[in-house]
Scaffold this motif. Structure first.
Motif, mmCIF file in Angstrom:
data_model
loop_
_atom_site.group_PDB
_atom_site.id
_atom_site.type_symbol
_atom_site.label_atom_id
_atom_site.label_comp_id
_atom_site.label_asym_id
_atom_site.label_seq_id
_atom_site.Cartn_x
_atom_site.Cartn_y
_atom_site.Cartn_z
ATOM 1 N N ILE A 96 57.189 53.876 43.324
ATOM 2 C CA ILE A 96 57.215 54.113 41.887
ATOM 3 C C ILE A 96 55.878 53.648 41.313
ATOM 4 N N TYR A 97 55.281 54.477 40.449
ATOM 5 C CA TYR A 97 54.045 54.086 39.765
ATOM 6 C C TYR A 97 54.389 53.557 38.378
ATOM 7 N N LYS A 98 53.771 52.447 38.018
ATOM 8 C CA LYS A 98 54.023 51.845 36.708
ATOM 9 C C LYS A 98 52.690 51.606 36.009
ATOM 10 N N LYS A 99 52.515 52.186 34.852
ATOM 11 C CA LYS A 99 51.285 52.018 34.085
ATOM 12 C C LYS A 99 51.181 50.582 33.563
ATOM 13 N N ILE A 100 49.970 50.045 33.585
ATOM 14 C CA ILE A 100 49.708 48.704 33.042
ATOM 15 C C ILE A 100 48.630 48.818 31.978
ATOM 16 N N ASP A 101 48.868 48.217 30.831
ATOM 17 C CA ASP A 101 47.893 48.261 29.743
ATOM 18 C C ASP A 101 46.914 47.094 29.787
ATOM 19 N N VAL A 102 47.371 45.951 30.245
ATOM 20 C CA VAL A 102 46.499 44.779 30.326
ATOM 21 C C VAL A 102 47.086 43.795 31.333
ATOM 22 N N VAL A 103 46.203 43.058 32.019
ATOM 23 C CA VAL A 103 46.627 42.069 33.013
ATOM 24 C C VAL A 103 46.207 40.679 32.569
ATOM 25 N N ILE A 104 47.101 39.714 32.765
ATOM 26 C CA ILE A 104 46.755 38.299 32.599
ATOM 27 C C ILE A 104 46.774 37.683 33.996
ATOM 28 N N PRO A 105 45.605 37.516 34.619
ATOM 29 C CA PRO A 105 45.568 36.980 35.985
ATOM 30 C C PRO A 105 45.581 35.455 35.989
ATOM 31 N N ILE A 126 41.674 48.699 34.532
ATOM 32 C CA ILE A 126 42.710 48.047 33.726
ATOM 33 C C ILE A 126 42.082 46.844 33.033
ATOM 34 N N PRO A 127 42.164 46.736 31.716
ATOM 35 C CA PRO A 127 41.634 45.561 31.019
ATOM 36 C C PRO A 127 42.353 44.284 31.480
ATOM 37 N N TYR A 128 41.625 43.184 31.490
ATOM 38 C CA TYR A 128 42.227 41.928 31.921
ATOM 39 C C TYR A 128 41.659 40.755 31.139
ATOM 40 N N VAL A 129 42.463 39.726 31.030
ATOM 41 C CA VAL A 129 42.059 38.507 30.329
ATOM 42 C C VAL A 129 41.064 37.741 31.191
ATOM 43 N N GLY A 130 39.988 37.279 30.568
ATOM 44 C CA GLY A 130 39.052 36.406 31.260
ATOM 45 C C GLY A 130 37.729 37.056 31.608
ATOM 46 N N CYS A 131 36.920 36.290 32.318
ATOM 47 C CA CYS A 131 35.551 36.686 32.649
ATOM 48 C C CYS A 131 35.507 37.780 33.704
ATOM 49 N N GLY A 132 34.350 38.464 33.775
ATOM 50 C CA GLY A 132 34.153 39.530 34.726
ATOM 51 C C GLY A 132 33.820 39.032 36.120
ATOM 52 N N VAL A 133 33.471 39.972 36.999
ATOM 53 C CA VAL A 133 33.254 39.668 38.414
ATOM 54 C C VAL A 133 32.106 38.683 38.616
ATOM 55 N N ALA A 134 30.929 39.019 38.103
ATOM 56 C CA ALA A 134 29.748 38.181 38.342
ATOM 57 C C ALA A 134 29.915 36.793 37.760
ATOM 58 N N THR A 135 30.400 36.712 36.532
ATOM 59 C CA THR A 135 30.592 35.412 35.893
ATOM 60 C C THR A 135 31.617 34.579 36.641
ATOM 61 N N SER A 136 32.704 35.205 37.053
ATOM 62 C CA SER A 136 33.746 34.478 37.785
ATOM 63 C C SER A 136 33.192 33.932 39.094
ATOM 64 N N ALA A 137 32.469 34.770 39.827
ATOM 65 C CA ALA A 137 31.920 34.344 41.116
ATOM 66 C C ALA A 137 30.887 33.233 40.939
ATOM 67 N N ASN A 138 29.980 33.402 39.989
ATOM 68 C CA ASN A 138 28.928 32.402 39.780
ATOM 69 C C ASN A 138 29.479 31.078 39.261
ATOM 70 N N SER A 139 30.539 31.146 38.474
ATOM 71 C CA SER A 139 31.111 29.925 37.903
ATOM 72 C C SER A 139 32.029 29.210 38.883
ATOM 73 N N MET A 140 32.622 29.959 39.799
ATOM 74 C CA MET A 140 33.466 29.355 40.822
ATOM 75 C C MET A 140 32.627 28.541 41.802
ATOM 76 N N ASP A 141 31.435 29.027 42.110
ATOM 77 C CA ASP A 141 30.519 28.339 43.014
ATOM 78 C C ASP A 141 29.687 27.348 42.192
ATOM 79 N N LYS A 142 30.022 26.070 42.321
ATOM 80 C CA LYS A 142 29.399 25.060 41.457
ATOM 81 C C LYS A 142 27.890 24.950 41.651
ATOM 82 N N SER A 143 27.415 25.197 42.866
ATOM 83 C CA SER A 143 25.972 25.112 43.079
ATOM 84 C C SER A 143 25.254 26.271 42.384
ATOM 85 N N LEU A 144 25.861 27.460 42.392
ATOM 86 C CA LEU A 144 25.277 28.585 41.663
ATOM 87 C C LEU A 144 25.328 28.339 40.166
#
Length: 359
Positions: A96-105, A126-144
């Motif tokens: 079954i396919y279910k449409k999603i309007d926004v995600v809260i990860p 799909i729109p989602y709450v929070g930062c994008g890919v690059a920001t998430s990756a750079n902020s997760m890595d404390k040295s970066l």
């Protein structure tokens, strides 16, 4: 709207994600019930093995992990197909396919704050709450993070990074490099570069403690960050917004332990948080201004929590940023906005709106 709440995950912060998701779900349900047209909330749980399930679990069942035992859980996953724009659910012998309007990860740690889930949602459009890919990756890595924040004028602790391969090949050489970097000072913090909730982190005071602290951190990540210990008050600022972010008041952590590690955060009831009221207004505003400066430098959107030390000499020192901070009952981020008169359900509504209007 169809709102998907994703929680759990194959991460050392799995339990914390459940705790956060439980609180977010309560606010989401209350906010949806207040709307003239009720939203449909789709709860997607990911177990520690990485398996995805659509569940009808209650906030309480999500909190303590009982959601995994529900008989009506159905395998489901977000499809990267942008035409589907949602999830695929396995219902007995059919899809079954279910449409999603926004995600809260509501996912902390690996695959949640590091850009993985954000990349999948970008592909699915799909729109989602929070930062994008690059920001998430750079902020997760404390040295970066430190390297990027280094382009601002905000003071940071001195640091050095250690990589697992080099450490295992030349342990003595790496230990000597650390000794030279800090000029024989071993009043240091040792932590995984890409783990949250202080998992794998240690505060040390002697040279003899260093190898064990590094090896503990290497269990969580292939890269270890070693920092000079900054003696000061641990303070945090919540940021909310996209292009024109706003900062909360300043909160303070009163840790029951020597530093705010996992046990102090989640297992010791003596740890407390409070709103800072004993600093000059100009100092509080400077801290808030620096938090926004860092938020913009890292190109954050939606939300983040920016952490500092405030020393006895009145110095403001950046510690780290969390692009999807905790939403547990003791978490600073929602408490700081509640202090500004923004309830949990209002906060979630604001975050959803920011996600949908992120362009």
């Amino acid at each position: 709207m169809n709102i998907a709440l994703i929680f759990g995950g194959k991460s050392s912060e799995h339990e914390i994600s459940r705790m956060s998701a439980s609180a977010v779900l309560k606010w989401l349900v209350k906010g949806s019930n207040d709307d003239s047209e009720k939203n449909e909330i789709l709860k997607l749980g990911i177990d520690k093995e990485g398996r995805w399930f659509l569940t009808e679990a209650s906030p309480e069942e999500i909190f303590d992990g009982r959601w995994e035992d529900k008989n009506n859980n159905r395998p489901a996953y977000i499809t990267p197909d942008p035409l589907a724009h949602g999830m695929v659910i396995l219902d007995e012998d059919r899809f079954i396919y279910k449409k999603i309007d926004v995600v809260i990860p509501v996912l902390h740690g690996d695959h949640g704050e590091d850009g993985d889930i954000q990349g999948l949602l970008n592909m699915a459009e799909i729109p989602y709450v929070g930062c994008g890919v690059a920001t998430s990756a750079n902020s997760m890595d404390k040295s970066l993070t430190k390297k990027l924040v280094g382009y601002t004028k905000v003071r940071q602790a001195e640091y050095i990074e250690i990589r697992k391969k080099e450490y295992l090949e030349d342990k003595d050489g790496e230990l000597l490099r650390i000794k030279n970097k800090f000029k024989g000072n071993y009043n240091l913090f040792v932590k995984p570069s890409s783990a949250g909730s202080s998992i794998g982190a240690s505060g040390i005071k002697s040279e003899a403690e260093l190898p064990r602290a590094i090896e503990l951190a290497l269990k969580e990540d292939k890269k270890v960050l070693i920092e000079e210990k900054i003696v000061g008050r641990e303070i945090e600022v919540a940021i909310l917004g996209n292009d024109e972010p706003k900062a909360s008041e300043v909160g303070e952590i009163l840790s029951a332990g020597e530093f705010y590690d996992y046990d102090s955060k989640y297992k010791n009831p003596k740890s407390r948080t409070r709103i800072v009221s004993d600093l000059p207004r100009a100092t509080i505003d400077e801290i808030r201004s620096k938090a926004i400066e860092i938020y913009k430098a890292l190109e954050c959107r939606g939300l983040s929590r920016v952490d500092f030390f405030y020393t006895e000499d009145g110095e403001i020192v950046f510690n780290e940023i969390n692009t999807f901070p905790g939403f547990t009952s003791i978490s600073m981020y929602p408490l700081l906005w509640q202090d500004r008169g923004i309830s949990g359900e209002e906060l979630i509504k604001d975050l959803i709106e920011l996600a949908i209007n992120q362009e």
